[in-house]
Design a protein around this motif. Structure first.
Motif, PDB file in Angstrom:
ATOM      1  N   LEU A   4     -39.462  12.706 -56.686  1.00  0.00           N
ATOM      2  CA  LEU A   4     -40.469  13.176 -57.929  1.00  0.00           C
ATOM      3  C   LEU A   4     -41.268  14.223 -57.741  1.00  0.00           C
ATOM      4  CD1 LEU A   4     -40.831   9.988 -59.794  1.00  0.00           C
ATOM      5  CD2 LEU A   4     -39.301  11.382 -60.658  1.00  0.00           C
TER       6      LEU A   4
ATOM      7  N   GLY B 248     -39.714  17.473 -57.505  1.00  0.00           N
ATOM      8  CA  GLY B 248     -39.057  17.900 -58.617  1.00  0.00           C
ATOM      9  C   GLY B 248     -37.495  17.842 -58.772  1.00  0.00           C
TER      10      GLY B 248
ATOM     11  N   LYS C  97     -33.599  16.798 -59.468  1.00  0.00           N
ATOM     12  CA  LYS C  97     -32.869  16.452 -60.753  1.00  0.00           C
ATOM     13  C   LYS C  97     -32.015  15.176 -60.695  1.00  0.00           C
ATOM     14  CE  LYS C  97     -34.316  20.083 -63.197  1.00  0.00           C
ATOM     15  NZ  LYS C  97     -35.053  20.777 -62.029  1.00  0.00           N
TER      16      LYS C  97
ATOM     17  N   THR D   1     -41.033   8.326 -64.270  1.00  0.00           N
ATOM     18  CA  THR D   1     -42.072   8.209 -63.202  1.00  0.00           C
ATOM     19  C   THR D   1     -41.402   7.116 -62.223  1.00  0.00           C
ATOM     20  OG1 THR D   1     -42.661   6.012 -64.014  1.00  0.00           O
ATOM     21  CG2 THR D   1     -43.660   7.789 -65.080  1.00  0.00           C
TER      22      THR D   1
ATOM     23  N   ARG E   7     -45.618  22.830 -63.544  1.00  0.00           N
ATOM     24  CA  ARG E   7     -44.598  21.845 -63.179  1.00  0.00           C
ATOM     25  C   ARG E   7     -44.964  21.115 -61.892  1.00  0.00           C
ATOM     26  NH1 ARG E   7     -39.596  21.148 -65.777  1.00  0.00           N
ATOM     27  NH2 ARG E   7     -38.661  19.009 -64.824  1.00  0.00           N
ATOM     28  N   ARG E   8     -45.249  21.553 -61.021  1.00  0.00           N
ATOM     29  CA  ARG E   8     -45.496  21.154 -59.775  1.00  0.00           C
ATOM     30  C   ARG E   8     -46.822  19.862 -59.739  1.00  0.00           C
ATOM     31  NH1 ARG E   8     -47.183  23.585 -53.518  1.00  0.00           N
ATOM     32  NH2 ARG E   8     -47.372  21.542 -52.676  1.00  0.00           N
TER      33      ARG E   8
ATOM     34  N   TYR F 187     -47.295  18.385 -62.611  1.00  0.00           N
ATOM     35  CA  TYR F 187     -46.941  17.412 -63.477  1.00  0.00           C
ATOM     36  C   TYR F 187     -46.061  16.289 -62.627  1.00  0.00           C
ATOM     37  CZ  TYR F 187     -43.474  15.114 -66.698  1.00  0.00           C
ATOM     38  OH  TYR F 187     -42.845  14.165 -67.124  1.00  0.00           O
ATOM     39  N   ASN F 188     -45.267  17.003 -61.738  1.00  0.00           N
ATOM     40  CA  ASN F 188     -44.250  16.110 -60.756  1.00  0.00           C
ATOM     41  C   ASN F 188     -45.369  15.549 -60.039  1.00  0.00           C
ATOM     42  OD1 ASN F 188     -41.816  17.202 -61.618  1.00  0.00           O
ATOM     43  ND2 ASN F 188     -41.764  18.755 -60.203  1.00  0.00           N
TER      44      ASN F 188
ATOM     45  N   ARG G 299     -46.635  12.373 -61.944  1.00  0.00           N
ATOM     46  CA  ARG G 299     -45.650  11.185 -62.484  1.00  0.00           C
ATOM     47  C   ARG G 299     -45.267  10.532 -61.238  1.00  0.00           C
ATOM     48  NH1 ARG G 299     -39.780  13.438 -63.653  1.00  0.00           N
ATOM     49  NH2 ARG G 299     -39.542  15.307 -62.368  1.00  0.00           N
ATOM     50  N   ALA G 300     -45.139  11.120 -60.077  1.00  0.00           N
ATOM     51  CA  ALA G 300     -44.719  10.307 -58.843  1.00  0.00           C
ATOM     52  C   ALA G 300     -45.633   9.516 -58.392  1.00  0.00           C
ATOM     53  CB  ALA G 300     -44.542  11.569 -57.761  1.00  0.00           C
TER      54      ALA G 300
END
Length: 243
Positions: free
Chosen positions: A58, A61, A63, A94, A152-153, A155-156, A159-160
């Protein structure tokens, strides 16, 4: 140890499985069961060998990830692969939700491969020791946000390490720690340098390094959890400051 070797030998196991056991077993113990000793790893080996694979995929990032059942050897996560199955990673996943997906997929994988292991017909595939990747364990300090990163990084990372992990965090200009439990990345540009707090119609954003921003949706300060409008009230006098 000799004691554990004696205990396990006395049980005369046909096979040994390791599920999220964080210590290496000795060669002597691994050699006890006639059907072999296997470990279930939470990634698509040889990628993300090592600790905390669910968190690391996560953070980076990815997929997709997956589960891999492999023979245990002296070197961790390096033995021949008996089976692997892929699990897609959703944008909103998450570490908790992804782990649940992996557990469900692991049950399916074991149902399919256990009969072949038992009757000795399982096909083992060597791993490429030069391929893949390895990551070590994580500490709470690894959750600190660098607002110069792309949105985005950031956010990653959030959530991780959100619940049940310690959470991503940042500090206000006066040194107050803010744990950030949930965010969403926004592409629209926000005024100010990376880390600048921006208010828009009650919503709170923090400028990121790529021109985007992070919307704060769930934070904690001094043990108090705040969401949405409560965050705006808490930070209303700090617009323009930097985290």
């Amino acid at each position: 140890t000799n004691e554990w070797f004696r205990r396990i030998s006395a049980l005369a196991p046909e096979i040994i499985f390791s599920f999220y056991y964080r210590h290496l077993l000795s060669r002597e113990i691994l050699a006890i069961p006639p059907a072999g000793s296997y470990n279930l790893h939470g990634s698509l080996l040889p990628f993300y060998r090592g600790r905390c694979p669910v968190n690391w995929v996560l953070v980076h990032g990815e997929k997709e990830t997956g589960v891999t059942l492999h023979r245990m050897v002296k070197k961790p996560d390096s033995g021949e692969v008996a089976a692997r199955q892929t699990v897609p990673i959703a944008f909103e996943d998450t570490a908790r939700s992804l782990y649940a997906k992996l557990c469900r997929q692991a049950a399916t994988l074991l149902d399919e491969v256990l009969p072949a292991i038992k009757d000795g017909t399982v096909r083992l595939t060597p791993q490429d020791g030069q391929a893949g990747s390895y990551f070590g364990g994580r500490t709470p300090a690894d959750g600190r946000i660098d607002w110069r990163w792309p949105a985005r990084r950031i956010y990653n990372l959030v959530r991780a390490v959100t619940d049940p992990y310690p959470g991503a965090f940042a500090f206000t200009e006066n040194g107050e720690k803010i744990i950030i439990w949930w965010t969403l990345p926004e592409e629209g540009a926000r005024e100010g340098e990376a880390g600048t707090i921006v208010m828009e119609e009650g919503a709170v954003f923090v400028a990121a390094g790529d021109g985007g921003s992070i919307r704060l949706l769930d934070i904690e300060v001094k043990g108090k959890r705040m969401k949405n409008g409560e965050i705006g009230q808490f930070l209303k006098n700090r617009e323009g400051e930097r985290l």
